[in-house]
Design a protein around this motif. Structure first.
Motif, PDB file in Angstrom:
ATOM      1  N   LEU A 133       4.005  -4.130  -1.180  1.00 21.44           N
ATOM      2  CA  LEU A 133       4.849  -4.015  -2.518  1.00 21.44           C
ATOM      3  C   LEU A 133       3.882  -3.968  -3.916  1.00 21.44           C
ATOM      4  O   LEU A 133       4.397  -3.296  -4.659  1.00 21.44           O
ATOM      5  N   HIS A 134       3.310  -4.989  -3.777  1.00 17.72           N
ATOM      6  CA  HIS A 134       2.303  -5.066  -4.903  1.00 17.72           C
ATOM      7  C   HIS A 134       1.614  -3.591  -5.173  1.00 17.72           C
ATOM      8  O   HIS A 134       1.483  -3.157  -6.345  1.00 17.72           O
ATOM      9  N   PHE A 135       0.958  -3.185  -4.205  1.00 21.50           N
ATOM     10  CA  PHE A 135       0.399  -1.913  -4.148  1.00 21.50           C
ATOM     11  C   PHE A 135       1.154  -0.519  -4.634  1.00 21.50           C
ATOM     12  O   PHE A 135       0.778   0.170  -5.367  1.00 21.50           O
ATOM     13  N   LEU A 136       2.556  -0.634  -4.054  1.00 25.84           N
ATOM     14  CA  LEU A 136       3.515   0.294  -4.520  1.00 25.84           C
ATOM     15  C   LEU A 136       4.089   0.115  -5.977  1.00 25.84           C
ATOM     16  O   LEU A 136       3.937   1.220  -6.427  1.00 25.84           O
ATOM     17  N   VAL A 137       4.107  -0.868  -6.419  1.00 26.12           N
ATOM     18  CA  VAL A 137       4.286  -1.206  -7.987  1.00 26.12           C
ATOM     19  C   VAL A 137       3.484  -0.740  -8.675  1.00 26.12           C
ATOM     20  O   VAL A 137       3.578  -0.085  -9.699  1.00 26.12           O
ATOM     21  N   VAL A 138       2.116  -0.927  -8.518  1.00 24.83           N
ATOM     22  CA  VAL A 138       0.991  -0.715  -9.178  1.00 24.83           C
ATOM     23  C   VAL A 138       1.125   0.881  -9.196  1.00 24.83           C
ATOM     24  O   VAL A 138       0.744   1.683 -10.229  1.00 24.83           O
ATOM     25  N   GLY A 139       1.182   1.543  -7.895  1.00 22.64           N
ATOM     26  CA  GLY A 139       0.957   3.117  -7.804  1.00 22.64           C
ATOM     27  C   GLY A 139       2.091   3.623  -8.760  1.00 22.64           C
ATOM     28  O   GLY A 139       2.016   4.748  -9.311  1.00 22.64           O
ATOM     29  N   ALA A 140       3.676   3.067  -8.791  1.00 22.16           N
ATOM     30  CA  ALA A 140       4.702   3.469  -9.371  1.00 22.16           C
ATOM     31  C   ALA A 140       4.562   3.531 -11.024  1.00 22.16           C
ATOM     32  O   ALA A 140       4.737   4.331 -11.573  1.00 22.16           O
ATOM     33  N   ILE A 141       3.535   2.494 -11.273  1.00 22.90           N
ATOM     34  CA  ILE A 141       3.255   2.260 -12.795  1.00 22.90           C
ATOM     35  C   ILE A 141       2.237   3.272 -13.145  1.00 22.90           C
ATOM     36  O   ILE A 141       2.432   3.996 -14.074  1.00 22.90           O
ATOM     37  N   ASN A 152      -3.413   8.088  -4.694  1.00 23.10           N
ATOM     38  CA  ASN A 152      -4.715   7.515  -3.898  1.00 23.10           C
ATOM     39  C   ASN A 152      -4.303   6.050  -3.506  1.00 23.10           C
ATOM     40  O   ASN A 152      -4.525   5.665  -2.324  1.00 23.10           O
ATOM     41  N   VAL A 153      -3.789   5.320  -4.447  1.00 18.38           N
ATOM     42  CA  VAL A 153      -3.479   3.739  -4.590  1.00 18.38           C
ATOM     43  C   VAL A 153      -2.243   3.683  -3.260  1.00 18.38           C
ATOM     44  O   VAL A 153      -2.425   3.042  -2.303  1.00 18.38           O
ATOM     45  N   ASN A 154      -1.425   4.470  -3.144  1.00 22.41           N
ATOM     46  CA  ASN A 154      -0.171   4.725  -2.224  1.00 22.41           C
ATOM     47  C   ASN A 154      -1.050   5.043  -0.842  1.00 22.41           C
ATOM     48  O   ASN A 154      -0.506   4.377   0.046  1.00 22.41           O
ATOM     49  N   VAL A 200      -4.023   4.545   0.355  1.00 22.58           N
ATOM     50  CA  VAL A 200      -4.731   3.494   0.885  1.00 22.58           C
ATOM     51  C   VAL A 200      -3.939   2.345   1.246  1.00 22.58           C
ATOM     52  O   VAL A 200      -4.403   1.589   2.295  1.00 22.58           O
ATOM     53  N   ALA A 201      -2.914   2.087   0.301  1.00 19.46           N
ATOM     54  CA  ALA A 201      -2.000   0.887   0.932  1.00 19.46           C
ATOM     55  C   ALA A 201      -1.208   1.341   2.011  1.00 19.46           C
ATOM     56  O   ALA A 201      -1.251   0.208   2.842  1.00 19.46           O
ATOM     57  N   PHE A 202      -0.718   2.555   2.196  1.00 21.47           N
ATOM     58  CA  PHE A 202      -0.013   2.664   3.548  1.00 21.47           C
ATOM     59  C   PHE A 202      -1.102   2.596   4.553  1.00 21.47           C
ATOM     60  O   PHE A 202      -0.454   2.330   5.844  1.00 21.47           O
ATOM     61  N   ALA A 203      -2.252   3.016   4.517  1.00 19.46           N
ATOM     62  CA  ALA A 203      -3.072   3.091   5.561  1.00 19.46           C
ATOM     63  C   ALA A 203      -3.563   1.600   6.049  1.00 19.46           C
ATOM     64  O   ALA A 203      -3.789   1.300   7.109  1.00 19.46           O
ATOM     65  N   ARG A 204      -3.527   0.770   5.119  1.00 19.22           N
ATOM     66  CA  ARG A 204      -3.886  -0.675   5.287  1.00 19.22           C
ATOM     67  C   ARG A 204      -2.657  -1.227   6.031  1.00 19.22           C
ATOM     68  O   ARG A 204      -2.979  -2.286   6.886  1.00 19.22           O
ATOM     69  N   TYR A 205      -1.749  -1.147   5.545  1.00 17.55           N
ATOM     70  CA  TYR A 205      -0.352  -2.015   5.940  1.00 17.55           C
ATOM     71  C   TYR A 205       0.504  -1.642   6.975  1.00 17.55           C
ATOM     72  O   TYR A 205       1.290  -2.110   7.487  1.00 17.55           O
ATOM     73  N   ARG A 206       0.377  -0.220   7.085  1.00 19.24           N
ATOM     74  CA  ARG A 206       1.287   0.492   8.032  1.00 19.24           C
ATOM     75  C   ARG A 206       0.224   1.178   9.190  1.00 19.24           C
ATOM     76  O   ARG A 206      -0.691   1.743   8.812  1.00 19.24           O
ATOM     77  N   ASP A 207       0.848   1.070  10.385  1.00 15.92           N
ATOM     78  CA  ASP A 207       0.074   1.888  11.401  1.00 15.92           C
ATOM     79  C   ASP A 207       0.545   3.105  11.565  1.00 15.92           C
ATOM     80  O   ASP A 207       1.482   3.629  12.428  1.00 15.92           O
ATOM     81  N   THR A 208       0.023   4.063  10.515  1.00 13.05           N
ATOM     82  CA  THR A 208       0.860   5.333  10.459  1.00 13.05           C
ATOM     83  C   THR A 208       0.024   6.330  11.554  1.00 13.05           C
ATOM     84  O   THR A 208       0.436   7.514  11.492  1.00 13.05           O
TER      85      THR A 208
END
Length: 103
Positions: A7-15, A45-47, A49-57
């Motif tokens: 969520l922190h990374f998604l907020v930074v990406g949204a900002i 890019n932030v999104n 990398v964040a999804f790659a780190r926290y989700r097994d996509t």
């Protein structure tokens, strides 16, 4: 203070995306618009990398982030060439001045 979550990374990406979109929509200066586009690409890019780190996509987000960085570098080169052409033709980088195709 714990470890940052997705969520922190998604907020930074949204900002970053919101600031980039605001910059593109409000600037009449071509260089300002290019900087806004760069912010939007960095938000993506932030999104990635964040999804790659926290989700097994099954998708490697860092590879896509590097691809986006290379795409942004090419976009900056083409954009700066367009800005230089705009300045040579109109002696300004205001995009409103370039409303006709011939110089």
């Amino acid at each position: 203070m714990g470890e940052p979550t997705l969520l922190h990374f998604l907020v930074v990406g949204a900002i970053l995306f919101a600031l980039g979109l605001y910059c593109v929509l409000t600037r009449r200066n071509a260089l300002g618009m290019l900087m806004g586009i760069e912010l939007i690409l960095n938000a993506a890019n932030v999104n990635w990398v964040a999804f790659a780190r926290y989700r097994d996509t099954g998708v490697d987000g860092q590879v896509f982030a590097i691809f986006v960085v290379m795409l942004a570098a090419a976009e900056a080169a083409v954009g700066l060439a367009i800005v230089l052409g705009l300045y040579q033709g109109f002696e300004t980088i205001d995009v409103d001045a370039a409303d006709r195709l011939r110089g």
